[in-house]
Enzyme design. Structure first.
Site, PDB file in Angstrom:
ATOM      1  N   HIS A  66       6.918  -5.143 -13.206  1.00 10.56           N
ATOM      2  CA  HIS A  66       8.086  -6.044 -12.381  1.00 10.56           C
ATOM      3  C   HIS A  66       8.019  -7.469 -13.744  1.00 10.56           C
ATOM      4  CE1 HIS A  66       6.522  -4.404  -8.680  1.00 10.56           C
ATOM      5  NE2 HIS A  66       7.607  -4.080  -8.766  1.00 10.56           N
ATOM      6  N   GLU A  69       6.420 -10.900 -13.780  1.00 14.70           N
ATOM      7  CA  GLU A  69       5.033 -11.057 -13.895  1.00 14.70           C
ATOM      8  C   GLU A  69       4.452 -11.298 -15.346  1.00 14.70           C
ATOM      9  OE1 GLU A  69       3.932  -7.808 -11.177  1.00 14.70           O
ATOM     10  OE2 GLU A  69       5.313  -8.504  -9.627  1.00 14.70           O
ATOM     11  N   HIS A 193      -0.261  -6.339 -12.384  1.00 12.82           N
ATOM     12  CA  HIS A 193       0.670  -6.921 -11.732  1.00 12.82           C
ATOM     13  C   HIS A 193       0.488  -8.500 -11.375  1.00 12.82           C
ATOM     14  CE1 HIS A 193       3.531  -3.788 -10.420  1.00 12.82           C
ATOM     15  NE2 HIS A 193       2.578  -3.082 -10.819  1.00 12.82           N
ATOM     16  N   GLU A 269      -3.526  -7.461  -8.954  1.00 11.35           N
ATOM     17  CA  GLU A 269      -2.738  -8.633  -9.120  1.00 11.35           C
ATOM     18  C   GLU A 269      -3.451  -9.948  -9.591  1.00 11.35           C
ATOM     19  OE1 GLU A 269       0.405  -8.514  -8.051  1.00 11.35           O
ATOM     20  OE2 GLU A 269       0.552  -6.701  -6.598  1.00 11.35           O
TER      21      GLU A 269
HETATM   22  O1  0X9 Z   1       4.785  -4.621  -4.568  1.00  9.97           O
HETATM   23  C1  0X9 Z   1       4.399  -4.229  -5.477  1.00  9.97           C
HETATM   24  O2  0X9 Z   1       4.661  -3.278  -6.209  1.00  9.97           O
HETATM   25  C2  0X9 Z   1       2.904  -4.801  -5.834  1.00  9.97           C
HETATM   26  N1  0X9 Z   1       2.990  -6.253  -5.705  1.00  9.97           N
HETATM   27  S1  0X9 Z   1       3.807  -7.078  -6.632  1.00  9.97           S
HETATM   28  O3  0X9 Z   1       3.913  -8.646  -5.848  1.00  9.97           O
HETATM   29  N2  0X9 Z   1       3.348  -7.541  -7.956  1.00  9.97           N
HETATM   30  O4  0X9 Z   1       5.069  -6.806  -6.688  1.00  9.97           O
HETATM   31  C3  0X9 Z   1       1.848  -4.180  -5.043  1.00  9.97           C
HETATM   32  C4  0X9 Z   1       1.777  -2.832  -4.950  1.00  9.97           C
HETATM   33  C5  0X9 Z   1       0.349  -2.400  -4.345  1.00  9.97           C
HETATM   34  N3  0X9 Z   1       0.886  -1.134  -3.481  1.00  9.97           N
HETATM   35  C6  0X9 Z   1       1.050  -1.251  -2.120  1.00  9.97           C
HETATM   36  N4  0X9 Z   1       1.059  -2.460  -1.558  1.00  9.97           N
HETATM   37  N5  0X9 Z   1       1.349  -0.033  -1.503  1.00  9.97           N
HETATM   38 ZN    ZN Z   2       4.410  -6.467  -9.461  1.00 10.53          ZN
END
Ligand code: 0X9
Ligand code: ZN
Length: 311
Positions: A66, A69, A193, A269
């Site tokens: 992303h 980040e 992330h 994260e």
């Molecule tokens: O949404 C995402 O891809 C990740 N969080 S972010 O804030 N960096 O965008 C988390 C991905 C983890 N996977 C799931 N929550 N399924």
């Molecule tokens: Zn992310």
């Protein structure tokens, strides 16, 4: 780092320069490989770190799916630098004799460049979509249970922040990771992330736990160990939990590397814990403490994956 001077963070260009320099300074144990090209044609880079080419124990560390980040570029980069600068003392020396660590700190360079020059909070890549909108979410584009959810955290609407793309692996950045993983068969994959201070293990697409009980316990115990290792450094709490507890999404990298290859797969994260503490915008003075607190956990992950019994 050169034009990182302006922000204290790497740009696409300064990262490439620094990765090239690391490879040149450590030619016996490091090799810079181009693993693909982005939508806009930027090279995608990975550093292979290790003494041998024929090892069967390999870890991959991914950063910055992303764009916004930025800390998620710096932690993998600093890990690569640290491994290379400490390659003649244990435990790093032992790891690099036994196995390999591959580091790709910037999976999404087009998006990252866009955040630097234009739109600081851009998330996706820079794919022109058919409806005139831009961007696919690279962390929704992997091929395990891809597209199986249709919700706001995993969307089929191209203009949405979490657009899954027209099909699995439609994005060249994600295909580059797929091809690298298919070729190298990593035993573990760690994807960085930000933000929220979490250590996430599969599944992300369902609230069901991983069916294999041993795998479930392995992921949970490792994530909990890493939580302790992080807390010991600067007292920060990173919470270990199943990905879907954060929110369900389909097509993230960890579900695919676990689901398709049985690799030990975690998503971290980084700082901060909340939007009130800055969210995606973290002053560069926090790069160092963030790296410091994550180093023992990254070491724990590498150690676990490289030294666990063959299955
Ligand atoms: O949404 C995402 O891809 C990740 N969080 S972010 O804030 N960096 O965008 C988390 C991905 C983890 N996977 C799931 N929550 N399924
Ligand atoms: Zn992310």
């Amino acid at each position: 780092a050169t034009d990182a001077a302006a922000t204290g963070y790497h740009s696409v260009a300064s990262l490439e320069e620094d990765m090239r320099r690391l490879a040149e300074e450590h030619p016996e144990i490091a090799e810079l490989q181009q693993i693909g090209r982005s939508v806009e044609g930027r090279p995608l880079w990975a550093l292979r770190i290790g003494e041998r080419r024929d090892s069967t124990r390999k870890v991959a560390v991914l950063g910055c799916h992303h764009a916004r980040e930025w800390l998620a570029v710096e932690v993998p980069y600093l890990l690569a630098e640290h491994l290379l600068e400490n390659s003649s003392s244990d435990p790093v020396q032992r790891w690099l004799q036994q196995g390999e660590v591959w580091v790709a700190p910037m999976v999404n360079p087009d998006g990252h460049e866009y955040t630097r020059v234009d739109h600081r909070l851009w998330r996706k890549n820079r794919r022109p979509n058919r409806d005139g909108s831009v961007g696919v979410d690279p962390n929704r584009n992997y091929g395990y249970m891809w597209g199986s959810l249709d919700i706001n955290t995993s969307s089929h609407v191209p203009s949405d922040q979490t657009y899954v793309g027209p099909r699995a692996f439609s994005e060249p950045e994600v295909r580059a990771v797929r091809d690298l993983v298919a070729r190298e068969r990593f035993s573990g994959v760690l994807s960085y992330h930000s933000y929220s201070q979490l250590i996430l293990y599969p599944w992300g697409y369902t609230s069901e736990p991983i069916a294999d009980r041993d795998d479930f316990a392995e992921h949970r115990d490792l994530a909990q160990d890493m939580e302790q290792l992080i807390r010991k450094v600067h007292g920060r709490t990173y919470v270990a939990q199943q990905s879907s507890e954060l929110y369900p999404t389909a097509g993230d990298s960890s579900d695919w590397t676990y689901g398709e290859y049985d690799a030990v797969s975690l998503t971290i994260e980084l700082r901060p814990a909340s939007a009130e503490e800055g969210g995606f915008i973290v002053p560069s003075s926090e790069i160092q403490p963030c790296w410091e607190e994550n180093r023992p956990a990254a070491f724990g992950f590498i150690q676990h994956v490289l030294e666990r019994p063959e299955r």
